[in-house]
Design a protein around this motif. Structure first.
Motif, mmCIF file in Angstrom:
data_model
loop_
_atom_site.group_PDB
_atom_site.id
_atom_site.type_symbol
_atom_site.label_atom_id
_atom_site.label_comp_id
_atom_site.label_asym_id
_atom_site.label_seq_id
_atom_site.Cartn_x
_atom_site.Cartn_y
_atom_site.Cartn_z
ATOM 1 N N PRO A 99 0.344 -9.478 13.036
ATOM 2 C CA PRO A 99 1.277 -8.348 13.189
ATOM 3 C C PRO A 99 0.690 -7.036 12.691
ATOM 4 O O PRO A 99 -0.116 -7.011 11.750
ATOM 5 C CB PRO A 99 2.468 -8.770 12.324
ATOM 6 N N SER A 100 1.104 -5.956 13.332
ATOM 7 C CA SER A 100 0.609 -4.631 12.963
ATOM 8 C C SER A 100 1.754 -3.627 12.936
ATOM 9 O O SER A 100 2.568 -3.571 13.863
ATOM 10 C CB SER A 100 -0.458 -4.165 13.963
ATOM 11 N N ALA A 101 1.799 -2.838 11.905
ATOM 12 C CA ALA A 101 2.819 -1.797 11.789
ATOM 13 C C ALA A 101 2.548 -0.645 12.740
ATOM 14 O O ALA A 101 3.411 0.211 12.951
ATOM 15 C CB ALA A 101 2.887 -1.295 10.357
ATOM 16 N N THR A 102 1.345 -0.610 13.327
ATOM 17 C CA THR A 102 0.991 0.462 14.254
ATOM 18 C C THR A 102 0.905 -0.034 15.697
ATOM 19 O O THR A 102 0.287 0.607 16.545
ATOM 20 C CB THR A 102 -0.348 1.103 13.851
ATOM 21 N N ALA A 103 1.518 -1.183 15.987
ATOM 22 C CA ALA A 103 1.479 -1.739 17.342
ATOM 23 C C ALA A 103 2.069 -0.743 18.345
ATOM 24 O O ALA A 103 3.068 -0.088 18.074
ATOM 25 C CB ALA A 103 2.263 -3.050 17.385
ATOM 26 N N THR A 104 1.412 -0.642 19.509
ATOM 27 C CA THR A 104 1.873 0.256 20.554
ATOM 28 C C THR A 104 2.097 -0.518 21.853
ATOM 29 O O THR A 104 1.484 -1.557 22.087
ATOM 30 C CB THR A 104 0.869 1.391 20.812
ATOM 31 N N ILE A 105 2.955 -0.011 22.691
ATOM 32 C CA ILE A 105 3.304 -0.671 23.951
ATOM 33 C C ILE A 105 2.202 -0.474 24.981
ATOM 34 O O ILE A 105 1.716 0.641 25.191
ATOM 35 C CB ILE A 105 4.642 -0.132 24.476
ATOM 36 N N THR A 106 1.812 -1.577 25.637
ATOM 37 C CA THR A 106 0.789 -1.515 26.678
ATOM 38 C C THR A 106 1.338 -1.828 28.066
ATOM 39 O O THR A 106 0.712 -1.494 29.064
ATOM 40 C CB THR A 106 -0.365 -2.495 26.371
ATOM 41 N N GLU A 127 9.586 -6.343 9.900
ATOM 42 C CA GLU A 127 10.423 -5.169 9.668
ATOM 43 C C GLU A 127 10.721 -4.437 10.969
ATOM 44 O O GLU A 127 11.847 -3.999 11.216
ATOM 45 C CB GLU A 127 9.738 -4.218 8.677
ATOM 46 N N ASP A 128 9.723 -4.309 11.837
ATOM 47 C CA ASP A 128 9.914 -3.591 13.097
ATOM 48 C C ASP A 128 10.709 -4.406 14.113
ATOM 49 O O ASP A 128 11.296 -3.839 15.040
ATOM 50 C CB ASP A 128 8.561 -3.199 13.692
ATOM 51 N N GLU A 129 10.719 -5.726 13.966
ATOM 52 C CA GLU A 129 11.503 -6.568 14.862
ATOM 53 C C GLU A 129 12.994 -6.505 14.544
ATOM 54 O O GLU A 129 13.827 -6.690 15.429
ATOM 55 C CB GLU A 129 11.046 -8.032 14.766
ATOM 56 N N SER A 134 14.744 -1.752 15.097
ATOM 57 C CA SER A 134 14.283 -1.645 16.483
ATOM 58 C C SER A 134 15.232 -0.829 17.359
ATOM 59 O O SER A 134 14.792 -0.135 18.285
ATOM 60 C CB SER A 134 14.072 -3.032 17.083
ATOM 61 N N LYS A 135 16.540 -0.871 17.086
ATOM 62 C CA LYS A 135 17.461 -0.103 17.927
ATOM 63 C C LYS A 135 17.273 1.396 17.721
ATOM 64 O O LYS A 135 17.675 2.199 18.582
ATOM 65 C CB LYS A 135 18.906 -0.506 17.663
ATOM 66 N N GLU A 136 16.658 1.793 16.612
ATOM 67 C CA GLU A 136 16.321 3.197 16.388
ATOM 68 C C GLU A 136 14.969 3.537 16.994
ATOM 69 O O GLU A 136 14.746 4.669 17.440
ATOM 70 C CB GLU A 136 16.309 3.501 14.885
ATOM 71 N N GLN A 137 14.070 2.571 17.024
ATOM 72 C CA GLN A 137 12.708 2.826 17.498
ATOM 73 C C GLN A 137 12.582 2.775 19.010
ATOM 74 O O GLN A 137 11.732 3.442 19.594
ATOM 75 C CB GLN A 137 11.744 1.818 16.855
ATOM 76 N N PHE A 138 13.423 1.958 19.689
ATOM 77 C CA PHE A 138 13.421 1.887 21.150
ATOM 78 C C PHE A 138 14.451 2.888 21.680
ATOM 79 O O PHE A 138 15.655 2.684 21.519
ATOM 80 C CB PHE A 138 13.797 0.485 21.632
ATOM 81 N N ALA A 139 13.986 3.951 22.304
ATOM 82 C CA ALA A 139 14.889 4.959 22.853
ATOM 83 C C ALA A 139 14.672 5.054 24.362
ATOM 84 O O ALA A 139 13.564 5.363 24.824
ATOM 85 C CB ALA A 139 14.634 6.309 22.191
ATOM 86 N N MET A 149 17.606 -7.511 18.970
ATOM 87 C CA MET A 149 16.212 -7.366 18.573
ATOM 88 C C MET A 149 15.250 -7.940 19.611
ATOM 89 O O MET A 149 15.593 -8.881 20.331
ATOM 90 C CB MET A 149 15.986 -8.057 17.225
ATOM 91 N N PRO A 150 14.040 -7.388 19.730
ATOM 92 C CA PRO A 150 13.023 -7.976 20.604
ATOM 93 C C PRO A 150 12.577 -9.307 20.033
ATOM 94 O O PRO A 150 12.509 -9.476 18.810
ATOM 95 C CB PRO A 150 11.888 -6.940 20.575
ATOM 96 N N ARG A 151 12.258 -10.273 20.907
ATOM 97 C CA ARG A 151 11.864 -11.604 20.465
ATOM 98 C C ARG A 151 10.528 -12.002 21.088
ATOM 99 O O ARG A 151 10.343 -11.950 22.300
ATOM 100 C CB ARG A 151 12.921 -12.630 20.859
ATOM 101 N N LEU A 152 9.591 -12.399 20.242
ATOM 102 C CA LEU A 152 8.249 -12.771 20.661
ATOM 103 C C LEU A 152 8.267 -14.079 21.445
ATOM 104 O O LEU A 152 8.831 -15.081 20.993
ATOM 105 C CB LEU A 152 7.353 -12.919 19.428
ATOM 106 N N LYS A 153 7.673 -14.075 22.641
ATOM 107 C CA LYS A 153 7.624 -15.278 23.463
ATOM 108 C C LYS A 153 6.724 -16.331 22.830
ATOM 109 O O LYS A 153 5.640 -16.018 22.333
ATOM 110 C CB LYS A 153 7.086 -14.958 24.863
ATOM 111 N N THR A 154 7.165 -17.568 22.850
ATOM 112 C CA THR A 154 6.338 -18.671 22.372
ATOM 113 C C THR A 154 5.051 -18.729 23.198
ATOM 114 O O THR A 154 5.088 -18.611 24.421
ATOM 115 C CB THR A 154 7.082 -20.011 22.522
ATOM 116 N N GLY A 155 3.916 -18.896 22.523
ATOM 117 C CA GLY A 155 2.637 -19.009 23.207
ATOM 118 C C GLY A 155 1.962 -17.698 23.512
ATOM 119 O O GLY A 155 0.772 -17.666 23.825
ATOM 120 N N SER A 156 2.692 -16.584 23.413
ATOM 121 C CA SER A 156 2.079 -15.290 23.690
ATOM 122 C C SER A 156 1.492 -14.712 22.409
ATOM 123 O O SER A 156 1.835 -15.137 21.301
ATOM 124 C CB SER A 156 3.109 -14.321 24.266
ATOM 125 N N VAL A 157 0.637 -13.728 22.562
ATOM 126 C CA VAL A 157 0.093 -13.038 21.407
ATOM 127 C C VAL A 157 1.026 -11.922 20.977
ATOM 128 O O VAL A 157 1.388 -11.810 19.808
ATOM 129 C CB VAL A 157 -1.320 -12.482 21.717
#
Length: 413
Positions: A99-106, A127-129, A134-139, A149-157
């Motif tokens: 996990p990274s606090a500076t993750a960006t959308i690709t 914390e970001d999840e 997250s409802k403040e960060q996703f506009a 909240m966003p949920r990480l898919k099983t098996g994905s990075v």
């Protein structure tokens, strides 16, 4: 664990054994008891079993075991012993999942009218999840909103299932993440394929979805739930497919609504009952009429939704006997268990309350603790910091008509 940098290209196996960066990597893993080392010395030519390897990677990344097993299948074709050097190589592969606090959308991909698939360059921190964050960060533009909240898919990075309010087909939405524009996407009009609507109680009904029909609840395909869903948990690839079948994903039902219309009558908005969308191995999210309203026996109802296509949306309401309280026990000074006369076989406690009345007329209210049901018994917590009084025998009754006129005694020692 600390690494000097994040490499974008995987090294060769020989690089793993000789490169000082990877030496630091492995030394750190050994030091934190992630990789077991004989007398503190790491032997790159030693062997490790596949089961040990799974535990090592899961422990290092604090990820679910099913994801790690999926990665292993893609990295190694053997189930036999692996060299310690190969362990380091696989750990480096898994390093991309830190996990990274500076993750960006690709990448942003609309999946259906209430779901996005969003990929980051690294996983989000816990914390970001969190939904409050997250409802403040996703506009989103044009009134679109994050609904859970966003949920990480099983098996994905670092690919997430992201629930939204219903999208308008063809509308071009802009997503801003942490104050920076992350991309645009066209609103998706695809609705979820639900099999049928069914009455559950006099004021509650459900919508059925079947995995056999290519529809899966998100709870079965996210990393956070994979350990708790047992045999129902599985992995969807980047195309949302498994075993040759592509699936629709039902994202979080939080805040969802549907409309139910009696024949010849006015439409009624029914709200989703929390934590009922996938319980006991069934995909049957439940919806409840506004308090005080019930389904009228003999009347034909039709359920419609802006996010679901229901193959059989009609049912004729029947008079259904309410649940019955059979026992209540104190488990702490502010929590009790309530047992029904029979196992409802589903999360019918959800959203329910009971009232506790003392001989002196003092009244306390306890609310069901979501997901606490075990068979016919659920946990109810007292509200407003109230506590039970020792030596008092309370009369426990349902708030509303969900358990009819049944009542039980609760003796507090």
């Amino acid at each position: 664990m600390v690494w000097k940098e994040k490499r974008t290209q995987l090294p060769s196996f020989d690089d793993v054994k000789k490169d000082a960066w990877y030496y630091d990597f492995v030394t750190s893993a050994v030091g934190q008891d992630i990789i077991q080392a004989d007398k503190g010395r790491f032997d790159p030519e030693g062997t490790v079993t596949a089961r040990e390897l799974e535990q090592i990677i899961a422990k290092a990344l604090k990820r679910d075991l099913k994801s790690v097993q999926y990665w292993m299948e893609r990295v190694s074709a053997t189930n036999g012993p692996l060299s310690r050097g190969e362990v380091a190589y696989l750990l480096n592969t898994a390093y991309q999942a830190i996990p990274s606090a500076t993750a960006t959308i690709t990448d942003i991909r609309p999946l259906n009218t209430i779901t996005l698939i969003i990929t980051f360059d690294a996983p989000l921190t816990a914390e970001d999840e969190a939904f409050a964050v997250s409802k403040e960060q996703f506009a989103f533009s044009d009134g679109l909103a994050l609904t859970n909240m966003p949920r990480l898919k099983t098996g994905s990075v670092s690919t997430y299932i992201v629930p939204t309010s219903p999208q308008k087909p063809g509308t071009i939405y802009t997503l801003t993440y942490k104050g920076k524009q992350a991309g645009t996407f066209a609103g998706q009009g695809t609705k979820l394929n639900m099999t049928e609507a069914r009455q559950v109680t006099n004021g509650t009904f459900e919508l059925e979805a079947l995995k056999s029909a290519g529809v899966t609840d998100y709870g079965y395909v996210i990393s956070a739930y994979s350990a708790g869903r047992g045999a129902n948990a599985f992995v969807l690839d980047e195309n949302d497919a498994a075993d040759g079948k592509t699936y629709q994903i039902i994202s979080s039902m939080q805040a969802r609504q549907v409309t139910i219309t009696p024949e010849g009558g006015q439409p009624i908005v029914a709200n989703y009952v929390p934590f009922t969308q996938s319980t006991d191995g069934k995909q049957e999210p439940k919806f409840r009429l506004p308090e005080g309203q019930t389904l009228e026996p003999g009347v034909r109802y039709t359920v419609t939704s802006e996010w679901a296509e229901i193959a059989n949306p009609n049912f004729v309401a029947e008079e259904i006997a309410p649940l019955q309280l059979s026992q209540a026990e104190a488990v702490s000074d502010n929590s009790i268990t309530v047992t029904l006369s029979s196992d409802p076989g589903d999360e019918l406690f959800s959203g329910r309350r009971v009232e506790l009345t003392s001989p002196a007329g003092e009244k306390l209210v306890a609310t069901y603790k979501y997901s606490s049901r075990k068979g016919a018994t659920g946990v109810f917590d007292l509200q407003q910091n109230d506590t039970l009084k020792a030596g008092t025998t309370y009369t426990v009754t349902p708030v509303g008509d969900w358990a009819g006129n049944s009542q039980v005694e609760l003796a507090v020692q």
